[in-house]
Design a protein around this motif. Structure first.
Motif, PDB file in Angstrom:
ATOM      1  N   VAL A   1       0.874  -1.176   0.000  1.00 34.80           N
ATOM      2  CA  VAL A   1       0.000   0.000   0.000  1.00 34.80           C
ATOM      3  C   VAL A   1       0.908   1.222   0.000  1.00 34.80           C
ATOM      4  O   VAL A   1       1.508   1.567   1.025  1.00 34.80           O
ATOM      5  CB  VAL A   1      -0.937   0.022   1.223  1.00 34.80           C
ATOM      6  N   THR A   2       1.053   1.862  -1.139  1.00 33.13           N
ATOM      7  CA  THR A   2       2.072   2.903  -1.321  1.00 33.13           C
ATOM      8  C   THR A   2       1.919   4.086  -0.370  1.00 33.13           C
ATOM      9  O   THR A   2       2.893   4.685   0.045  1.00 33.13           O
ATOM     10  CB  THR A   2       2.058   3.426  -2.770  1.00 33.13           C
ATOM     11  N   ASP A   3       0.684   4.420   0.000  1.00 33.46           N
ATOM     12  CA  ASP A   3       0.483   5.591   0.852  1.00 33.46           C
ATOM     13  C   ASP A   3       0.387   5.233   2.334  1.00 33.46           C
ATOM     14  O   ASP A   3       0.037   6.062   3.162  1.00 33.46           O
ATOM     15  CB  ASP A   3      -0.779   6.353   0.426  1.00 33.46           C
ATOM     16  N   ASN A   4       0.702   3.960   2.669  1.00 35.24           N
ATOM     17  CA  ASN A   4       0.599   3.543   4.068  1.00 35.24           C
ATOM     18  C   ASN A   4       1.717   2.570   4.423  1.00 35.24           C
ATOM     19  O   ASN A   4       1.489   1.515   4.986  1.00 35.24           O
ATOM     20  CB  ASN A   4      -0.770   2.908   4.330  1.00 35.24           C
ATOM     21  N   GLN A   5       2.956   2.961   4.109  1.00 38.19           N
ATOM     22  CA  GLN A   5       4.088   2.103   4.425  1.00 38.19           C
ATOM     23  C   GLN A   5       4.374   2.136   5.923  1.00 38.19           C
ATOM     24  O   GLN A   5       4.252   3.183   6.555  1.00 38.19           O
ATOM     25  CB  GLN A   5       5.338   2.589   3.684  1.00 38.19           C
ATOM     26  N   PRO A   6       4.752   1.004   6.513  1.00 36.74           N
ATOM     27  CA  PRO A   6       5.140   1.021   7.930  1.00 36.74           C
ATOM     28  C   PRO A   6       6.410   1.857   8.126  1.00 36.74           C
ATOM     29  O   PRO A   6       7.377   1.689   7.388  1.00 36.74           O
ATOM     30  CB  PRO A   6       5.384  -0.464   8.242  1.00 36.74           C
ATOM     31  N   LYS A   7       6.360   2.736   9.121  1.00 38.90           N
ATOM     32  CA  LYS A   7       7.504   3.635   9.366  1.00 38.90           C
ATOM     33  C   LYS A   7       8.265   3.272  10.631  1.00 38.90           C
ATOM     34  O   LYS A   7       9.307   3.843  10.914  1.00 38.90           O
ATOM     35  CB  LYS A   7       7.003   5.082   9.431  1.00 38.90           C
ATOM     36  N   ASN A   8       7.719   2.338  11.414  1.00 42.64           N
ATOM     37  CA  ASN A   8       8.404   1.888  12.622  1.00 42.64           C
ATOM     38  C   ASN A   8       8.060   0.423  12.883  1.00 42.64           C
ATOM     39  O   ASN A   8       7.260  -0.177  12.145  1.00 42.64           O
ATOM     40  CB  ASN A   8       8.035   2.763  13.825  1.00 42.64           C
ATOM     41  N   LEU A   9       8.643  -0.161  13.921  1.00 41.58           N
ATOM     42  CA  LEU A   9       8.450  -1.586  14.171  1.00 41.58           C
ATOM     43  C   LEU A   9       7.007  -1.922  14.542  1.00 41.58           C
ATOM     44  O   LEU A   9       6.494  -2.982  14.184  1.00 41.58           O
ATOM     45  CB  LEU A   9       9.393  -2.058  15.282  1.00 41.58           C
ATOM     46  N   THR A  10       6.341  -1.030  15.275  1.00 41.25           N
ATOM     47  CA  THR A  10       4.943  -1.287  15.643  1.00 41.25           C
ATOM     48  C   THR A  10       4.081  -1.442  14.404  1.00 41.25           C
ATOM     49  O   THR A  10       3.280  -2.380  14.293  1.00 41.25           O
ATOM     50  CB  THR A  10       4.397  -0.137  16.520  1.00 41.25           C
ATOM     51  N   GLU A  11       4.260  -0.528  13.452  1.00 40.52           N
ATOM     52  CA  GLU A  11       3.458  -0.590  12.223  1.00 40.52           C
ATOM     53  C   GLU A  11       3.830  -1.817  11.384  1.00 40.52           C
ATOM     54  O   GLU A  11       2.963  -2.426  10.742  1.00 40.52           O
ATOM     55  CB  GLU A  11       3.647   0.696  11.412  1.00 40.52           C
ATOM     56  N   LEU A  12       5.107  -2.190  11.411  1.00 42.73           N
ATOM     57  CA  LEU A  12       5.537  -3.381  10.675  1.00 42.73           C
ATOM     58  C   LEU A  12       4.922  -4.639  11.287  1.00 42.73           C
ATOM     59  O   LEU A  12       4.420  -5.510  10.567  1.00 42.73           O
ATOM     60  CB  LEU A  12       7.069  -3.488  10.675  1.00 42.73           C
ATOM     61  N   ILE A  13       4.962  -4.733  12.607  1.00 42.55           N
ATOM     62  CA  ILE A  13       4.386  -5.891  13.296  1.00 42.55           C
ATOM     63  C   ILE A  13       2.881  -5.962  13.045  1.00 42.55           C
ATOM     64  O   ILE A  13       2.317  -7.048  12.844  1.00 42.55           O
ATOM     65  CB  ILE A  13       4.711  -5.842  14.806  1.00 42.55           C
ATOM     66  N   ASN A  14       2.220  -4.804  13.037  1.00 39.79           N
ATOM     67  CA  ASN A  14       0.778  -4.785  12.743  1.00 39.79           C
ATOM     68  C   ASN A  14       0.488  -5.314  11.335  1.00 39.79           C
ATOM     69  O   ASN A  14      -0.494  -6.033  11.118  1.00 39.79           O
ATOM     70  CB  ASN A  14       0.224  -3.363  12.886  1.00 39.79           C
ATOM     71  N   LEU A  15       1.354  -4.945  10.382  1.00 41.11           N
ATOM     72  CA  LEU A  15       1.198  -5.430   9.010  1.00 41.11           C
ATOM     73  C   LEU A  15       1.371  -6.945   8.961  1.00 41.11           C
ATOM     74  O   LEU A  15       0.615  -7.659   8.274  1.00 41.11           O
ATOM     75  CB  LEU A  15       2.218  -4.747   8.094  1.00 41.11           C
ATOM     76  N   MET A  16       2.336  -7.464   9.723  1.00 41.31           N
ATOM     77  CA  MET A  16       2.585  -8.906   9.749  1.00 41.31           C
ATOM     78  C   MET A  16       1.423  -9.641  10.422  1.00 41.31           C
ATOM     79  O   MET A  16       1.053 -10.747  10.009  1.00 41.31           O
ATOM     80  CB  MET A  16       3.907  -9.196  10.467  1.00 41.31           C
ATOM     81  N   GLU A  17       0.835  -9.020  11.422  1.00 42.47           N
ATOM     82  CA  GLU A  17      -0.338  -9.616  12.066  1.00 42.47           C
ATOM     83  C   GLU A  17      -1.511  -9.741  11.089  1.00 42.47           C
ATOM     84  O   GLU A  17      -2.239 -10.743  11.094  1.00 42.47           O
ATOM     85  CB  GLU A  17      -0.763  -8.780  13.273  1.00 42.47           C
TER      86      GLU A  17
ATOM     87  N   GLY B   1      11.876   1.443   1.568  1.00 40.66           N
ATOM     88  CA  GLY B   1      11.263   2.487   2.379  1.00 40.66           C
ATOM     89  C   GLY B   1      12.165   2.939   3.518  1.00 40.66           C
ATOM     90  O   GLY B   1      13.246   2.375   3.762  1.00 40.66           O
ATOM     91  N   SER B   2      11.705   3.956   4.228  1.00 45.31           N
ATOM     92  CA  SER B   2      12.510   4.566   5.290  1.00 45.31           C
ATOM     93  C   SER B   2      12.739   3.628   6.471  1.00 45.31           C
ATOM     94  O   SER B   2      13.715   3.785   7.217  1.00 45.31           O
ATOM     95  CB  SER B   2      11.824   5.847   5.782  1.00 45.31           C
ATOM     96  N   ILE B   3      11.861   2.632   6.659  1.00 48.27           N
ATOM     97  CA  ILE B   3      12.030   1.722   7.789  1.00 48.27           C
ATOM     98  C   ILE B   3      13.322   0.919   7.682  1.00 48.27           C
ATOM     99  O   ILE B   3      13.836   0.409   8.679  1.00 48.27           O
ATOM    100  CB  ILE B   3      10.814   0.769   7.904  1.00 48.27           C
ATOM    101  N   ASN B   4      13.874   0.837   6.480  1.00 46.26           N
ATOM    102  CA  ASN B   4      15.139   0.142   6.294  1.00 46.26           C
ATOM    103  C   ASN B   4      16.230   0.745   7.168  1.00 46.26           C
ATOM    104  O   ASN B   4      17.113   0.040   7.665  1.00 46.26           O
ATOM    105  CB  ASN B   4      15.554   0.208   4.815  1.00 46.26           C
ATOM    106  N   THR B   5      16.179   2.070   7.388  1.00 46.97           N
ATOM    107  CA  THR B   5      17.183   2.762   8.201  1.00 46.97           C
ATOM    108  C   THR B   5      17.177   2.246   9.635  1.00 46.97           C
ATOM    109  O   THR B   5      18.233   2.149  10.280  1.00 46.97           O
ATOM    110  CB  THR B   5      16.922   4.283   8.193  1.00 46.97           C
TER     111      THR B   5
END
Length: 444
Positions: free
Chosen positions: A262-278, A318-322
């Motif tokens: 989802v291009t306009d809703n990329q995870p920007k931190n670990l919480t958002e990444l974990i939510n995406l994985m859930e 994305g920026s979360i790579n940093t």
């Protein structure tokens, strides 16, 4: 006539799951291989088959487990009570079968000779021969004989079943060298019940049928997908129909998590990444598991699968790579703990086995660069050629150095070298491509 074709049970082994935080699930992981074999026996009794085939590697290793041997005997005695025979060919993992038994084998268990091709006759209640079973066991942990040459049915008036444990590789002399064409040339044979390859596959669907039943229960991510056995039903004209019978209580899966989904809703931190994985995990629970291609099953998979063991592949740009690049902590382990604390409580548990981070650096308008920048375009095209053209592929692999082993035997891995499977090769290419492009952008 009906029979079950199974192989590669590997009794005595367990799932490769080592997590002290999941002690309440230890019995599930420890007993999954045994549970899968018990399901095979349950199927045989419920369906009332005439016999059961085990095409090698009933046991996992030479040092036979007393628990495994006792369990096998108890299950075969259940079949004995139903007048169901068991025919076994020893494979490379268990060439000792029938030679060093801890318990007396039940009288319904027949083990193929390791010196010559065994022949067994299957009769109906009127003493008419309805099938013949042929098989040859391994002499040791490897066997270079072209065993298929000795499989010679006396006639084709009945259904002839051949048990063979082989890699179907004419150049690998460890595991009974032969080709598919060698087996198909045996016109009097009706069905080749193969073992050794852990994936279920029908290689030839006309006489002679050639099939791998696959492994009933995968033990690590290298044995992903739902395992089972094959139910073979033969009609009056000796034509078989084949059904897949699922047996895996735990299914191993690779699951990709693309942060650019989802291009306009990329995870920007670990919480958002974990939510995406859930959210991906919920999709796994709701999605019906795929059975092997070309087969069908009448079994409700929801009654078989208890849970999943997942390797998450996190990819995208994305920026979360940093966060991953700059962190001194083991973020993969932190994510794993977070996921397991939540997902193991699902109706079908989801165990996070590992996390493979394949994130890429942010590069502005990368798609535009691929189309407009000649150098970037050529880099992508060159990587594609390395993937697709054998001569270029061999050339680049030669530059990787001797630490990599590109032609390896999964049964005899050289642990002093790194194993260059297809997935690893593609990942090396991807990382090299990204490193070059990012370096060019920095210089610019």
């Amino acid at each position: 006539m009906k029979f079950i074709h199974s192989a590669d049970i590997h009794l005595g082994s367990m799932l490769n799951v080592y997590d002290e935080n999941l002690k309440e699930y230890s019995d599930v992981f420890r007993n999954a291989v045994y549970d899968a074999f018990k399901k095979i026996i349950d199927y045989a009794i419920d369906i009332k088959v005439n016999f059961l085939i085990i095409s090698g590697d009933l046991y996992d290793r030479d040092g036979k487990s007393i628990k495994a041997n006792s369990f096998f005997n108890l299950q075969c005695r259940r079949l004995l009570n139903e007048n169901i025979n068991v025919y076994i060919a020893a494979g490379n993992h268990d060439p000792f079968v029938g030679k060093r038994e801890i318990f007396n084998l039940p009288e319904n268990v027949f083990i193929c000779s390791s010196e010559e091709c065994s022949e067994f006759e299957m009769k109906d209640e009127y003493s008419n021969i309805i099938a013949r079973v042929y098989g040859n066991s391994y002499r040791g942990k490897s066997d270079s004989r072209k065993l298929y040459n000795s499989y010679n049915p006396v006639d084709d008036n009945v259904f002839n079943v051949a048990i063979l444990h082989t890699e179907l590789n004419p150049n690998n002399f460890n595991y009974v060298p032969c080709t598919l064409e060698n087996l198909k040339s045996k016109k009097k044979m009706s069905y080749w019940a193969l073992g050794h390859i852990h994936k279920c596959r029908i290689l030839n669907d006309i006489q002679p049928v050639v099939a791998y039943s696959g492994m009933p229960q995968g033990r690590d991510i290298g044995e992903e997908g739902i395992g089972g056995c094959l139910l073979v039903e033969v009609n009056e004209v000796n034509k078989p129909s084949i059904e897949f019978l699922p047996t895996s209580s735990v299914v191993w899966k690779r699951v990709e998590v693309d942060i650019n989904e989802v291009t306009d809703n990329q995870p920007k931190n670990l919480t958002e990444l974990i939510n995406l994985m859930e959210s991906k995990a919920q999709h796994i629970i709701n999605q019906l598991e795929n059975i092997p291609s070309g087969l069908h099953t009448n079994v409700d998979l929801n009654g078989i699968v208890k849970g999943y063991a997942i390797r998450w592949i996190i990819k995208g740009r994305g920026s979360i790579n940093t966060i991953f690049e700059d962190s001194e902590d083991d973020l993969e382990e932190i994510i794993k703990e977070n996921l397991n604390s939540k997902l193991m409580n699902y109706s079908k548990f989801i165990y996070t086995d590992s996390i493979d981070v394949r994130l890429e650096k942010e590069i502005f308008n990368i798609e535009g660069l691929k189309n407009d920048n000649t150098i970037v375009k050529e880099i992508y095209e060159l990587c594609d050629e390395f993937s697709e053209k054998d001569d270029l592929r061999k050339g680049i692999i030669a530059t990787f150095g001797q630490v990599w082993e590109s032609n390896y035997d999964m049964e005899n891995i050289n642990y002093l070298k790194m194993q260059l499977d297809e997935d690893t090769f593609q990942e090396i290419l991807r990382k090299a491509r990204e490193l070059i492009i990012y370096s060019l952008m920095e210089e610019k």
